[in-house]
Design a protein around this motif. Structure first.
Motif, PDB file in Angstrom:
ATOM      1  N   GLU A   1       4.489  12.828   3.170  1.00  0.00           N
ATOM      2  CA  GLU A   1       4.851  12.508   1.789  1.00  0.00           C
ATOM      3  C   GLU A   1       5.821  11.324   1.724  1.00  0.00           C
ATOM      4  OE1 GLU A   1       6.240  15.983  -0.271  1.00  0.00           O
ATOM      5  OE2 GLU A   1       4.444  17.125   0.282  1.00  0.00           O
ATOM      6  N   PHE A   2       6.746  11.276   2.668  1.00  0.00           N
ATOM      7  CA  PHE A   2       7.702  10.166   2.715  1.00  0.00           C
ATOM      8  C   PHE A   2       6.968   8.835   2.844  1.00  0.00           C
ATOM      9  CE2 PHE A   2      10.306   7.253   5.320  1.00  0.00           C
ATOM     10  CZ  PHE A   2      11.416   7.116   4.504  1.00  0.00           C
ATOM     11  N   PHE A   3       6.021   8.756   3.787  1.00  0.00           N
ATOM     12  CA  PHE A   3       5.318   7.492   3.987  1.00  0.00           C
ATOM     13  C   PHE A   3       4.315   7.212   2.874  1.00  0.00           C
ATOM     14  CE2 PHE A   3       7.085   7.977   8.290  1.00  0.00           C
ATOM     15  CZ  PHE A   3       7.716   6.756   8.362  1.00  0.00           C
ATOM     16  N   GLU A   4       3.807   8.243   2.208  1.00  0.00           N
ATOM     17  CA  GLU A   4       2.987   8.022   1.018  1.00  0.00           C
ATOM     18  C   GLU A   4       3.844   7.422  -0.092  1.00  0.00           C
ATOM     19  OE1 GLU A   4       0.951  11.621  -0.113  1.00  0.00           O
ATOM     20  OE2 GLU A   4       0.000  11.781   1.852  1.00  0.00           O
ATOM     21  N   LEU A   5       5.061   7.922  -0.227  1.00  0.00           N
ATOM     22  CA  LEU A   5       5.999   7.395  -1.216  1.00  0.00           C
ATOM     23  C   LEU A   5       6.301   5.920  -0.934  1.00  0.00           C
ATOM     24  CD1 LEU A   5       7.803   8.238  -3.654  1.00  0.00           C
ATOM     25  CD2 LEU A   5       9.584   8.769  -1.996  1.00  0.00           C
ATOM     26  N   VAL A   6       6.548   5.616   0.320  1.00  0.00           N
ATOM     27  CA  VAL A   6       6.793   4.224   0.712  1.00  0.00           C
ATOM     28  C   VAL A   6       5.571   3.363   0.371  1.00  0.00           C
ATOM     29  CG1 VAL A   6       7.144   2.662   2.674  1.00  0.00           C
ATOM     30  CG2 VAL A   6       8.446   4.811   2.534  1.00  0.00           C
ATOM     31  N   GLY A   7       4.395   3.845   0.735  1.00  0.00           N
ATOM     32  CA  GLY A   7       3.167   3.088   0.498  1.00  0.00           C
ATOM     33  C   GLY A   7       2.839   2.874  -0.967  1.00  0.00           C
ATOM     34  N   SER A   8       3.370   3.738  -1.826  1.00  0.00           N
ATOM     35  CA  SER A   8       3.089   3.602  -3.255  1.00  0.00           C
ATOM     36  C   SER A   8       4.130   2.758  -3.991  1.00  0.00           C
ATOM     37  CB  SER A   8       3.000   4.991  -3.902  1.00  0.00           C
ATOM     38  OG  SER A   8       4.270   5.614  -3.936  1.00  0.00           O
ATOM     39  N   SER A   9       5.095   2.237  -3.260  1.00  0.00           N
ATOM     40  CA  SER A   9       6.127   1.405  -3.875  1.00  0.00           C
ATOM     41  C   SER A   9       5.807  -0.074  -3.662  1.00  0.00           C
ATOM     42  CB  SER A   9       7.499   1.706  -3.253  1.00  0.00           C
ATOM     43  OG  SER A   9       8.441   0.731  -3.644  1.00  0.00           O
ATOM     44  N   PRO A  10       5.466  -0.779  -4.726  1.00  0.00           N
ATOM     45  CA  PRO A  10       5.195  -2.210  -4.575  1.00  0.00           C
ATOM     46  C   PRO A  10       6.375  -2.959  -3.947  1.00  0.00           C
ATOM     47  CG  PRO A  10       4.451  -1.464  -6.722  1.00  0.00           C
ATOM     48  CD  PRO A  10       5.226  -0.327  -6.102  1.00  0.00           C
ATOM     49  N   PHE A  11       7.593  -2.594  -4.321  1.00  0.00           N
ATOM     50  CA  PHE A  11       8.766  -3.270  -3.774  1.00  0.00           C
ATOM     51  C   PHE A  11       8.851  -3.074  -2.263  1.00  0.00           C
ATOM     52  CE2 PHE A  11      13.232  -3.093  -2.388  1.00  0.00           C
ATOM     53  CZ  PHE A  11      13.591  -4.409  -2.651  1.00  0.00           C
ATOM     54  N   LEU A  12       8.764  -1.820  -1.803  1.00  0.00           N
ATOM     55  CA  LEU A  12       8.890  -1.550  -0.370  1.00  0.00           C
ATOM     56  C   LEU A  12       7.743  -2.157   0.436  1.00  0.00           C
ATOM     57  CD1 LEU A  12      10.114   2.160  -0.439  1.00  0.00           C
ATOM     58  CD2 LEU A  12      11.481   0.093  -0.075  1.00  0.00           C
ATOM     59  N   MET A  13       6.602  -2.318  -0.198  1.00  0.00           N
ATOM     60  CA  MET A  13       5.433  -2.877   0.485  1.00  0.00           C
ATOM     61  C   MET A  13       5.366  -4.398   0.401  1.00  0.00           C
ATOM     62  SD  MET A  13       4.153  -0.288   1.887  1.00  0.00           S
ATOM     63  CE  MET A  13       2.652  -1.000   2.520  1.00  0.00           C
ATOM     64  N   GLY A  14       6.371  -5.024  -0.220  1.00  0.00           N
ATOM     65  CA  GLY A  14       6.412  -6.485  -0.279  1.00  0.00           C
ATOM     66  C   GLY A  14       5.473  -7.089  -1.295  1.00  0.00           C
ATOM     67  N   GLU A  15       5.104  -6.307  -2.299  1.00  0.00           N
ATOM     68  CA  GLU A  15       4.175  -6.779  -3.331  1.00  0.00           C
ATOM     69  C   GLU A  15       4.940  -7.162  -4.591  1.00  0.00           C
ATOM     70  OE1 GLU A  15       1.764  -3.325  -3.754  1.00  0.00           O
ATOM     71  OE2 GLU A  15       0.860  -3.564  -1.781  1.00  0.00           O
ATOM     72  N   GLY A  16       5.677  -8.194  -4.501  1.00  0.00           N
ATOM     73  CA  GLY A  16       6.450  -8.630  -5.655  1.00  0.00           C
ATOM     74  C   GLY A  16       6.960 -10.029  -5.424  1.00  0.00           C
ATOM     75  N   GLU A  17       7.781 -10.454  -6.324  1.00  0.00           N
ATOM     76  CA  GLU A  17       8.371 -11.783  -6.223  1.00  0.00           C
ATOM     77  C   GLU A  17       9.650 -11.733  -5.407  1.00  0.00           C
ATOM     78  OE1 GLU A  17       7.082 -14.647  -7.552  1.00  0.00           O
ATOM     79  OE2 GLU A  17       5.339 -13.430  -8.088  1.00  0.00           O
ATOM     80  N   GLY A  18       9.827 -12.690  -4.548  1.00  0.00           N
ATOM     81  CA  GLY A  18      11.084 -12.825  -3.831  1.00  0.00           C
ATOM     82  C   GLY A  18      12.116 -13.496  -4.713  1.00  0.00           C
ATOM     83  N   ARG A  19      13.352 -13.350  -4.362  1.00  0.00           N
ATOM     84  CA  ARG A  19      14.425 -13.981  -5.136  1.00  0.00           C
ATOM     85  C   ARG A  19      14.506 -15.464  -4.820  1.00  0.00           C
ATOM     86  NH1 ARG A  19      19.590  -9.913  -4.761  1.00  0.00           N
ATOM     87  NH2 ARG A  19      18.640  -8.201  -5.884  1.00  0.00           N
ATOM     88  N   ASP A  20      14.671 -16.256  -5.838  1.00  0.00           N
ATOM     89  CA  ASP A  20      14.879 -17.699  -5.697  1.00  0.00           C
ATOM     90  C   ASP A  20      13.854 -18.361  -4.782  1.00  0.00           C
ATOM     91  OD1 ASP A  20      17.168 -17.502  -7.354  1.00  0.00           O
ATOM     92  OD2 ASP A  20      18.383 -16.917  -5.618  1.00  0.00           O
ATOM     93  N   GLY A  21      12.606 -17.952  -4.910  1.00  0.00           N
ATOM     94  CA  GLY A  21      11.532 -18.566  -4.139  1.00  0.00           C
ATOM     95  C   GLY A  21      11.390 -18.055  -2.722  1.00  0.00           C
ATOM     96  N   ALA A  22      12.218 -17.104  -2.322  1.00  0.00           N
ATOM     97  CA  ALA A  22      12.113 -16.536  -0.969  1.00  0.00           C
ATOM     98  C   ALA A  22      10.935 -15.564  -0.904  1.00  0.00           C
ATOM     99  CB  ALA A  22      13.407 -15.806  -0.611  1.00  0.00           C
ATOM    100  N   LYS A  23      10.558 -15.205   0.298  1.00  0.00           N
ATOM    101  CA  LYS A  23       9.515 -14.206   0.478  1.00  0.00           C
ATOM    102  C   LYS A  23       9.992 -12.883  -0.097  1.00  0.00           C
ATOM    103  CE  LYS A  23       7.465 -15.863   4.782  1.00  0.00           C
ATOM    104  NZ  LYS A  23       7.159 -15.502   6.177  1.00  0.00           N
ATOM    105  N   PRO A  24       9.054 -12.078  -0.592  1.00  0.00           N
ATOM    106  CA  PRO A  24       9.461 -10.783  -1.122  1.00  0.00           C
ATOM    107  C   PRO A  24       9.985  -9.869  -0.002  1.00  0.00           C
ATOM    108  CG  PRO A  24       7.083 -11.103  -1.350  1.00  0.00           C
ATOM    109  CD  PRO A  24       7.635 -12.327  -0.723  1.00  0.00           C
ATOM    110  N   PHE A  25      10.865  -8.953  -0.391  1.00  0.00           N
ATOM    111  CA  PHE A  25      11.365  -7.960   0.558  1.00  0.00           C
ATOM    112  C   PHE A  25      10.208  -7.057   0.969  1.00  0.00           C
ATOM    113  CE2 PHE A  25      12.703  -3.595   1.279  1.00  0.00           C
ATOM    114  CZ  PHE A  25      13.612  -3.764   2.302  1.00  0.00           C
ATOM    115  N   ARG A  26      10.201  -6.662   2.227  1.00  0.00           N
ATOM    116  CA  ARG A  26       9.232  -5.686   2.722  1.00  0.00           C
ATOM    117  C   ARG A  26       9.964  -4.775   3.688  1.00  0.00           C
ATOM    118  NH1 ARG A  26       3.227  -6.559   5.278  1.00  0.00           N
ATOM    119  NH2 ARG A  26       2.789  -4.347   5.474  1.00  0.00           N
ATOM    120  N   ALA A  27       9.929  -3.478   3.415  1.00  0.00           N
ATOM    121  CA  ALA A  27      10.646  -2.509   4.247  1.00  0.00           C
ATOM    122  C   ALA A  27      10.031  -2.439   5.638  1.00  0.00           C
ATOM    123  CB  ALA A  27      10.599  -1.134   3.590  1.00  0.00           C
TER     124      ALA A  27
END
Length: 75
Positions: free
Chosen positions: A28-54
Motif C-alpha cells: 500500500e505504501f508503494f501504491e501510494l507513492v506511485g499514485s502521487s504525481p509529485f513523488l513520481m516526478g510528474e509535474g513542473e520543477g521550480r524555476d525551470g529545474a527538473k521536477p522532484f522525483r522521490a
C-alpha cells in the motif's frame, strides 16, 4: 541495491510500528507513492529545474516516510 545504510533504514521503518511489519502495508505504501504525481516526478520543477522525483533513499528517510504515510503528497 541493498547497502548497509539502506538495510539499517528499512529495518528501522519496519520496527517503527507493528503496522509496518506487514508486507501488505508496504504494498500500500508503494501504491501510494506511485499514485502521487509529485513523488513520481510528474509535474513542473521550480524555476525551470527538473521536477522532484522521490528516490528509494528519500522514501525510507524517517521524516519523509512519515509524510508519505500521512498522505502529505496527495492533494
Amino acid at each position: 541495491m541493498l547497502t548497509k545504510d539502506r538495510v539499517t533504514k528499512i529495518s528501522a521503518r519496519w520496527n517503527d510500528s507493528t503496522v509496518h511489519q506487514d508486507l501488505g502495508f508496504w504494498a500500500e505504501f508503494f501504491e501510494l507513492v506511485g499514485s502521487s504525481p509529485f513523488l513520481m516526478g510528474e509535474g513542473e520543477g521550480r524555476d525551470g529545474a527538473k521536477p522532484f522525483r522521490a528516490t528509494f533513499d528519500w522514501l525510507i528517510k524517517p521524516s519523509n516516510f512519515v509524510k508519505v504515510v500521512e498522505g502529505n503528497y496527495h492533494a
